[in-house]
Design a protein around this motif. Structure first.
Motif, PDB file in Angstrom:
ATOM      1  N   ASN A  82     -28.187 -17.257  -1.158  1.00  0.00           N
ATOM      2  CA  ASN A  82     -28.101 -15.786  -1.217  1.00  0.00           C
ATOM      3  C   ASN A  82     -26.966 -15.301  -2.101  1.00  0.00           C
ATOM      4  N   VAL A  83     -25.792 -15.877  -1.896  1.00  0.00           N
ATOM      5  CA  VAL A  83     -24.632 -15.307  -2.591  1.00  0.00           C
ATOM      6  C   VAL A  83     -24.683 -15.621  -4.084  1.00  0.00           C
ATOM      7  N   VAL A  84     -25.219 -16.788  -4.431  1.00  0.00           N
ATOM      8  CA  VAL A  84     -25.316 -17.135  -5.861  1.00  0.00           C
ATOM      9  C   VAL A  84     -26.353 -16.224  -6.530  1.00  0.00           C
ATOM     10  N   ALA A  85     -27.499 -16.071  -5.866  1.00  0.00           N
ATOM     11  CA  ALA A  85     -28.546 -15.211  -6.442  1.00  0.00           C
ATOM     12  C   ALA A  85     -28.046 -13.770  -6.553  1.00  0.00           C
ATOM     13  N   TYR A  86     -27.310 -13.327  -5.540  1.00  0.00           N
ATOM     14  CA  TYR A  86     -26.799 -11.948  -5.578  1.00  0.00           C
ATOM     15  C   TYR A  86     -25.775 -11.785  -6.702  1.00  0.00           C
ATOM     16  N   ALA A  87     -24.884 -12.743  -6.842  1.00  0.00           N
ATOM     17  CA  ALA A  87     -23.864 -12.655  -7.899  1.00  0.00           C
ATOM     18  C   ALA A  87     -24.533 -12.656  -9.274  1.00  0.00           C
ATOM     19  N   GLU A  88     -25.599 -13.468  -9.421  1.00  0.00           N
ATOM     20  CA  GLU A  88     -26.321 -13.482 -10.709  1.00  0.00           C
ATOM     21  C   GLU A  88     -26.949 -12.114 -10.986  1.00  0.00           C
ATOM     22  N   ARG A  89     -27.573 -11.568  -9.951  1.00  0.00           N
ATOM     23  CA  ARG A  89     -28.244 -10.268 -10.120  1.00  0.00           C
ATOM     24  C   ARG A  89     -27.225  -9.158 -10.401  1.00  0.00           C
ATOM     25  N   LEU A  90     -26.131  -9.178  -9.662  1.00  0.00           N
ATOM     26  CA  LEU A  90     -25.114  -8.133  -9.820  1.00  0.00           C
ATOM     27  C   LEU A  90     -24.493  -8.184 -11.220  1.00  0.00           C
ATOM     28  N   THR A  91     -24.086  -9.364 -11.645  1.00  0.00           N
ATOM     29  CA  THR A  91     -23.421  -9.454 -12.953  1.00  0.00           C
ATOM     30  C   THR A  91     -24.385  -9.116 -14.089  1.00  0.00           C
ATOM     31  N   SER A  92     -25.698  -9.286 -13.847  1.00  0.00           N
ATOM     32  CA  SER A  92     -26.662  -8.962 -14.910  1.00  0.00           C
ATOM     33  C   SER A  92     -26.689  -7.449 -15.182  1.00  0.00           C
ATOM     34  N   LEU A  93     -26.086  -6.671 -14.289  1.00  0.00           N
ATOM     35  CA  LEU A  93     -26.086  -5.214 -14.468  1.00  0.00           C
ATOM     36  C   LEU A  93     -24.920  -4.731 -15.323  1.00  0.00           C
ATOM     37  N   PHE A  94     -24.107  -5.681 -15.803  1.00  0.00           N
ATOM     38  CA  PHE A  94     -22.906  -5.320 -16.561  1.00  0.00           C
ATOM     39  C   PHE A  94     -23.006  -5.778 -18.011  1.00  0.00           C
ATOM     40  N   ASP A  95     -22.077  -5.284 -18.810  1.00  0.00           N
ATOM     41  CA  ASP A  95     -21.888  -5.791 -20.166  1.00  0.00           C
ATOM     42  C   ASP A  95     -21.732  -7.316 -20.079  1.00  0.00           C
ATOM     43  N   VAL A 309     -27.915  -8.292   2.273  1.00  0.00           N
ATOM     44  CA  VAL A 309     -27.879  -6.825   2.302  1.00  0.00           C
ATOM     45  C   VAL A 309     -27.677  -6.284   0.891  1.00  0.00           C
ATOM     46  N   GLY A 310     -26.718  -6.855   0.162  1.00  0.00           N
ATOM     47  CA  GLY A 310     -26.437  -6.393  -1.205  1.00  0.00           C
ATOM     48  C   GLY A 310     -27.675  -6.476  -2.084  1.00  0.00           C
ATOM     49  N   MET A 311     -28.410  -7.580  -1.922  1.00  0.00           N
ATOM     50  CA  MET A 311     -29.631  -7.768  -2.714  1.00  0.00           C
ATOM     51  C   MET A 311     -30.679  -6.707  -2.338  1.00  0.00           C
ATOM     52  N   ALA A 312     -30.814  -6.439  -1.051  1.00  0.00           N
ATOM     53  CA  ALA A 312     -31.798  -5.434  -0.614  1.00  0.00           C
ATOM     54  C   ALA A 312     -31.438  -4.055  -1.165  1.00  0.00           C
ATOM     55  N   VAL A 313     -30.151  -3.758  -1.210  1.00  0.00           N
ATOM     56  CA  VAL A 313     -29.722  -2.461  -1.758  1.00  0.00           C
ATOM     57  C   VAL A 313     -30.138  -2.358  -3.233  1.00  0.00           C
ATOM     58  N   LEU A 314     -29.908  -3.420  -3.985  1.00  0.00           N
ATOM     59  CA  LEU A 314     -30.309  -3.394  -5.409  1.00  0.00           C
ATOM     60  C   LEU A 314     -31.824  -3.257  -5.551  1.00  0.00           C
ATOM     61  N   ASP A 315     -32.565  -3.977  -4.683  1.00  0.00           N
ATOM     62  CA  ASP A 315     -34.033  -3.861  -4.718  1.00  0.00           C
ATOM     63  C   ASP A 315     -34.458  -2.411  -4.511  1.00  0.00           C
ATOM     64  N   VAL A 316     -33.871  -1.768  -3.498  1.00  0.00           N
ATOM     65  CA  VAL A 316     -34.291  -0.395  -3.178  1.00  0.00           C
ATOM     66  C   VAL A 316     -33.919   0.556  -4.322  1.00  0.00           C
ATOM     67  N   ILE A 317     -32.717   0.401  -4.859  1.00  0.00           N
ATOM     68  CA  ILE A 317     -32.308   1.284  -5.968  1.00  0.00           C
ATOM     69  C   ILE A 317     -33.340   1.192  -7.094  1.00  0.00           C
ATOM     70  N   GLU A 318     -33.729  -0.046  -7.403  1.00  0.00           N
ATOM     71  CA  GLU A 318     -34.666  -0.226  -8.530  1.00  0.00           C
ATOM     72  C   GLU A 318     -36.073   0.211  -8.167  1.00  0.00           C
ATOM     73  N   GLU A 319     -36.555  -0.270  -7.010  1.00  0.00           N
ATOM     74  CA  GLU A 319     -37.965  -0.010  -6.689  1.00  0.00           C
ATOM     75  C   GLU A 319     -38.231   1.456  -6.372  1.00  0.00           C
ATOM     76  N   GLU A 320     -37.259   2.135  -5.801  1.00  0.00           N
ATOM     77  CA  GLU A 320     -37.458   3.559  -5.487  1.00  0.00           C
ATOM     78  C   GLU A 320     -36.966   4.462  -6.614  1.00  0.00           C
ATOM     79  N   GLY A 321     -36.527   3.871  -7.700  1.00  0.00           N
ATOM     80  CA  GLY A 321     -36.097   4.669  -8.870  1.00  0.00           C
ATOM     81  C   GLY A 321     -34.965   5.626  -8.521  1.00  0.00           C
ATOM     82  N   LEU A 322     -33.987   5.149  -7.757  1.00  0.00           N
ATOM     83  CA  LEU A 322     -32.969   6.078  -7.249  1.00  0.00           C
ATOM     84  C   LEU A 322     -31.996   6.557  -8.329  1.00  0.00           C
ATOM     85  N   ARG A 323     -31.736   5.724  -9.321  1.00  0.00           N
ATOM     86  CA  ARG A 323     -30.873   6.206 -10.413  1.00  0.00           C
ATOM     87  C   ARG A 323     -31.618   7.300 -11.187  1.00  0.00           C
ATOM     88  N   GLU A 324     -32.889   7.064 -11.433  1.00  0.00           N
ATOM     89  CA  GLU A 324     -33.697   8.061 -12.146  1.00  0.00           C
ATOM     90  C   GLU A 324     -33.772   9.356 -11.311  1.00  0.00           C
TER      91      GLU A 324
END
Ligand SMILES: Cc1ncc(COP(=O)(O)O)c(C=O)c1O
Length: 426
Positions: A82-95, A309-324
């Protein structure tokens, strides 16, 4: 009755100085989406809370949390997918240069760690933060949090520089001139460290300038100041605790909206939607240099449940288009608040970005006299009418409106209509 006795018990055991919102504190018992419910079953529109970023008790986040809690939760010194996958996903959102993550449990801890990295890697101690900033509650972080720490308690290693607020500080100057004036102030602070024999370590600010009152900082504003920071061997720490995860609408991170790339980023609050998850994302060279000579271990930070939990939050932000959603509903809300400003003379300025708004109340438009007492009354009256907001700024005269991200146009209508009605009564 139940609420009164709970308040008494709280005072007895937690003291009168443990902060509570509103003249009549709220006793909340349940939350769902953008709604909160009190002990008497009354419903409140939450137009304030950013921690339940994807909505109170989002079922997807709750399910991820309970599933992982029922499977395994352990401290962070074991291998965990979980933590490795989450760290990979999180860092992919940055420069791409911000490619390493470290986890902790609060924004304060994240900023504490960021200060340690900046100080260790620069060999300096001097930190510049903005005037009227808040970054957390540890001993070192309190020193850079001028909001609650008076100058004589900040120690010799902190200087504050006010961020330019175009509403109050423009004085006929262009954006370019404001940026130069700010950069000159930063340079002066760096020079004052040198004059005092203190080596410079870095500049830290909240990329929404939230506690400072959400000034509309022009794009490109920071470039000159950061050139001074780097030329002096310091690092730029971007505090994304409030601005991050799409809050500002146009970008996932506040620093991206400002058009700058930090050396170190800190994040917290919305990251776990209420679960205590926070972290640092930073340049690989800095993290590697720091961890080579400093042991960093955090028992709970980034444990299997937190990572799920962190991963689920990112999923929801993306899937529900919350930034948009923060862009469309944010623009709609801002426009409505601006229209309100044309009807009520108490409103001096309306500003914001994405799902974060500030309404500055003044009793005199020319002198911009802060309407502090009316602001306090207004947020209490809003609460009486079932809409939760708060206030910020040096004079406590700025309405802080920062709802959970699934806020809709209907919610915005209710917020602005209620604000309109309450302002009529002031
Ligand atoms: C910008 C900013 N940074 C850091 C913090 C500290 O976070 P925490 O309360 O999780 O320690 C806060 C909290 O209000 C904040 O607003």
């Amino acid at each position: 009755m139940q609420t009164d006795s709970l308040l008494e018990r709280r005072y007895r055991v937690l003291g009168h100085n443990s902060p509570l919102f509103y003249d009549k504190p709220l006793h909340l018992v349940r939350g769902e989406g953008v709604w909160l419910y009190d002990a008497e079953g009354r419903r409140y529109l939450d137009a304030y809370n950013n921690v339940p970023h994807v909505g109170h008790c989002h079922p997807r986040v709750v399910a991820a949390l309970s599933r992982q809690a029922a499977t395994l939760n352990i401290h962070t010194r074991y291998l965990d997918e979980n933590v490795v996958a989450y760290a990979e996903r999180l860092t992919s959102l940055f420069d791409p240069q911000l490619s390493m993550a470290m986890f902790c449990c609060t924004g304060s801890e994240a900023n504490e760690l960021a200060l340690r990295i900046a100080r260790d890697c620069s060999g300096g101690l001097g930190i510049i933060s903005t005037a009227w900033a808040y970054h957390g509650n540890t001993a070192a972080v309190m020193q850079v949090s001028s909001l609650f720490t008076p100058e004589d308690r900040r120690g010799p290693y902190v200087r504050t520089v006010p961020v330019m607020d175009p509403y109050r500080d423009r004085a006929g100057r262009s954006d370019e001139e404001l940026a130069t004036a700010y950069a000159d102030d930063v340079k002066r602070a760096i020079d004052s460290f040198s004059a005092a024999g203190v080596r410079f370590a870095g500049l830290l600010y909240c990329t929404a300038f939230s506690s400072e009152g959400l000034p509309t900082v022009p794009v490109g504003f920071m470039a000159k100041a950061l050139a001074h920071v780097h030329a002096a061997g310091g690092y730029f720490i971007a505090d994304e605790v409030q601005a991050g995860f799409g809050r500002m609408g146009s970008h996932i991170w506040g620093h991206q909206k400002l058009g700058v790339v930090p050396d170190i980023v800190t994040m917290g609050k919305p990251m776990g939607n209420g679960h205590p998850l926070a972290g640092v994302v930073a340049r690989r060279d800095l993290v590697e240099a720091f961890t080579k000579s400093n042991m960093y271990f955090n028992t709970f930070g980034g444990n299997p449940v937190s990572a799920a939990v962190g991963m689920a939050v990112l999923d929801v932000i993306e899937e529900e288009g919350l930034r948009e959603n923060a862009v469309t509903v944010g623009d709609y809300t801002l426009a409505k608040l601006k229209q309100l400003g044309e009807r009520h003379t108490l409103i001096g300025d309306v500003r914001g970005a994405g799902m974060f708004f500030a309404v500055e109340l003044v009793s005199d438009h020319q002198a911009k006299t802060p309407a502090t007492a009316q602001t306090k009354r207004l947020i209490n009256l809003m609460r009486e009418r079932g809409v939760l907001i708060s206030r910020i700024g040096m004079h406590d005269n700025i309405l802080k409106i920062r709802p959970p991200m699934p806020f809709s146009q209907q919610h915005a209508d209710l917020l602005v209509d209620t604000l309109d009605q309450v302002m009529e009564t002031l």
